[in-house]
Design an enzyme around this catalytic site. Structure first.
Site, PDB file in Angstrom:
ATOM      1  N   ALA A 143       5.402   4.260   2.438  1.00  0.00           N
ATOM      2  CA  ALA A 143       6.226   5.043   2.943  1.00  0.00           C
ATOM      3  C   ALA A 143       6.648   4.970   4.359  1.00  0.00           C
ATOM      4  O   ALA A 143       7.887   5.176   4.949  1.00  0.00           O
ATOM      5  CB  ALA A 143       5.467   6.434   2.837  1.00  0.00           C
ATOM      6  N   GLY A 168       0.773  -1.320   0.064  1.00  0.00           N
ATOM      7  CA  GLY A 168       0.089   0.081  -0.093  1.00  0.00           C
ATOM      8  C   GLY A 168       0.873   1.196   0.229  1.00  0.00           C
ATOM      9  O   GLY A 168       2.096   1.120   0.149  1.00  0.00           O
ATOM     10  N   CYS A 169       0.095   2.517  -0.235  1.00  0.00           N
ATOM     11  CA  CYS A 169       1.116   3.626  -0.415  1.00  0.00           C
ATOM     12  C   CYS A 169       1.545   4.228   0.694  1.00  0.00           C
ATOM     13  O   CYS A 169       2.743   4.407   0.954  1.00  0.00           O
ATOM     14  CB  CYS A 169       0.186   4.810  -1.327  1.00  0.00           C
ATOM     15  SG  CYS A 169      -1.452   5.061  -0.392  1.00  0.00           S
ATOM     16  N   PHE A 170       0.836   4.321   1.707  1.00  0.00           N
ATOM     17  CA  PHE A 170       1.074   4.991   3.243  1.00  0.00           C
ATOM     18  C   PHE A 170       1.804   3.586   3.750  1.00  0.00           C
ATOM     19  O   PHE A 170       3.128   3.956   4.400  1.00  0.00           O
ATOM     20  CB  PHE A 170      -0.208   4.892   4.028  1.00  0.00           C
ATOM     21  CG  PHE A 170      -0.414   6.561   4.250  1.00  0.00           C
ATOM     22  CD1 PHE A 170       0.392   7.489   4.532  1.00  0.00           C
ATOM     23  CD2 PHE A 170      -1.780   6.839   4.177  1.00  0.00           C
ATOM     24  CE1 PHE A 170       0.137   8.827   4.704  1.00  0.00           C
ATOM     25  CE2 PHE A 170      -2.049   8.343   4.115  1.00  0.00           C
ATOM     26  CZ  PHE A 170      -1.099   9.124   4.365  1.00  0.00           C
TER      27      PHE A 170
END
Length: 323
Positions: free
Chosen positions: A139, A134-136
Site C-alpha cells: 500500500a 508485505g501488505c502495508f
C-alpha cells in the site's frame, strides 16, 4: 485450451491460506492439489474456512505432493527453515507470502524476486521463486513509487490503518472482538517490520536515501488497509496526477481516483486505489488495498499468472464489498 497447472499450499489454515484456496479453486487454469496443516490434517477445507462449503471436498494434508507451483503461507521467519527441512524440486516454482526473502532473495539454487509486480514484471515472468511483498509495504509503495521515480522523495510521514485479519488467525488480545470493537490503537510506531523493504525499493528509484516515518494503527474492522502518506512537494497537483497516471498507465489493478476514496472500494478485490490531495507545498497520497488480496493472496495469484504466462487478471476479477 491451456493445460491446468497443479498448485499446492503449505500452511492453508490461516486467513491468507483461506483466500488462496478460494482463488485457486476458481482459477480456470489451476488444479489445487493440496493444502497442508500441521494440526488440522484430515479436516475438510470448509471446516476451517466456512465460505468454502459447497466448493470442494478436499481435506488438509500433512505432506506436500508433486505440483507446479508451491505457495508458502507460513508465519514470518518460518519459510526459510521449512525449505531447509523439505526438498522441493527446482522445477517447482515457489511463491513465499512471508517476509523471509524480501530483503535477501538468495536461497541455495533459488533467487527470490521481490514480488511487487508493478515494478518487477519482467523479472517475475522469468522467475522460479518470488517473495510476495508485505501488505502495508504494498500500500505504501504504490503511494510513493511514482514520486520516487521522479526523485521527489526525502522525508515521508505515513499513517495507516489495517483490519484485524492483518494480525493473523491466531487469537490475541488485540484481535478478539471485545478489545478490537469500537477501538483504535497504534502499534509498532516507527518500527514496523515492512519499513526496510519499503526503503529498499523506494531508494532504488529515488537514487538517494528516503526517510519513512510510519505509524500503523489497528482498525476495528476485519479487512482492508488505508494509508495516507504526507510529504513536501512543490509540483502542482495536476503535475503529480500526471506523474501517477504515466507510471501506472499499463497496470490493470492500480486505479487513480480524483475523488475521495475509502477502504471498502478495495475490499474483496485485487485493486490498489489511489487519491492525491495538496495544500500549499504539502502533498498527501491516499492508498487503499485489501490486505488479504492485493496485500497477500491476490498479489500471489497475479505473480503466479505472470510466472506461467497467463493473463495477469485471470481469476482475479472480483467484486468489491460496496455496502
Amino acid at each position: 485450451m491451456t493445460n491446468k497447472i497443479k498448485a499446492g499450499i503449505v500452511g492453508g489454515t490461516g486467513y491468507t491460506g483461506g483466500e488462496l484456496i478460494r482463488l485457486l479453486l476458481n482459477h480456470p487454469f489451476v488444479e489445487l492439489a493440496f493444502a497442508t496443516s500441521r494440526k488440522d490434517a484430515g479436516k475438510k477445507f470448509y471446516q476451517l474456512h466456512a465460505d468454502l462449503i459447497g466448493e470442494t471436498e478436499l481435506c488438509f494434508s500433512e505432506q506436500i505432493q508433486p505440483c507446479d507451483v508451491l505457495f508458502l503461507c507460513l508465519p514470518h521467519k518460518e519459510s526459510k527453515p521449512w525449505l531447509e527441512q523439505n526438498s522441493v524440486p527446482i522445477e517447482t516454482k515457489i511463491i513465499d507470502l512471508g517476509n523471509d526473502f524480501r530483503l535477501d532473495g538468495k536461497f541455495n539454487d533459488r533467487d527470490f524476486v521481490y514480488g511487487l509486480l508493478e515494478i518487477n514484471k519482467e523479472k517475475i515472468k522469468k522467475a522460479n521463486a518470488v517473495a510476495n511483498s508485505g501488505c502495508f509495504a504494498s500500500a505504501i509503495q504504490y503511494a510513493l513509487l511514482p514520486l520516487a521515480n521522479q526523485q521527489l522523495l526525502n522525508q515521508v510521514f505515513v499513517t495507516g490503518i489495517t483490519g484485524s485479519t492483518g494480525a493473523g488467525v491466531k487469537l490475541q488480545e488485540t484481535t478478539h472482538f471485545s478489545w478490537r470493537n469500537n477501538n483504535i490503537s497504534a502499534y509498532k510506531t516507527l518500527n514496523h517490520q515492512h519499513i526496510d523493504e519499503i526503503k529498499l525499493t523506494l531508494e532504488q528509484y529515488n537514487q538517494s536515501e528516503v526517510q519513512v516515518y510510519f505509524v500503523p494503527w489497528r482498525g476495528d474492522y476485519p479487512r482492508g488497509i488505508f494509508i495516507s502518506a504526507t510529504l513536501p512537494c512543490t509540483e502542482s497537483l495536476e503535475k503529480v496526477y500526471q506523474i501517477f497516471e504515466e507510471f501506472y498507465k499499463d497496470e490493470v489493478f492500480v486505479c487513480i481516483s480524483k475523488s475521495p476514496i475509502s477502504v471498502k472500494q478495495s475490499v474483496n478485490t485485487n485493486k490498489c486505489i489511489l487519491n492525491i490531495e495538496k495544500q500549499g507545498d504539502m502533498l498527501v497520497v491516499h492508498s487503499a488495498i485489501d490486505n488479504l488480496l492485493k496485500g497477500a493472496s491476490g498479489q500471489a495469484i497475479q505473480n503466479m499468472n505472470l510466472m506461467f504466462g497467463f493473463e495477469e487478471t485471470t481469476g482475479l476479477k472480483l467484486k468489491p464489498l460496496a455496502y
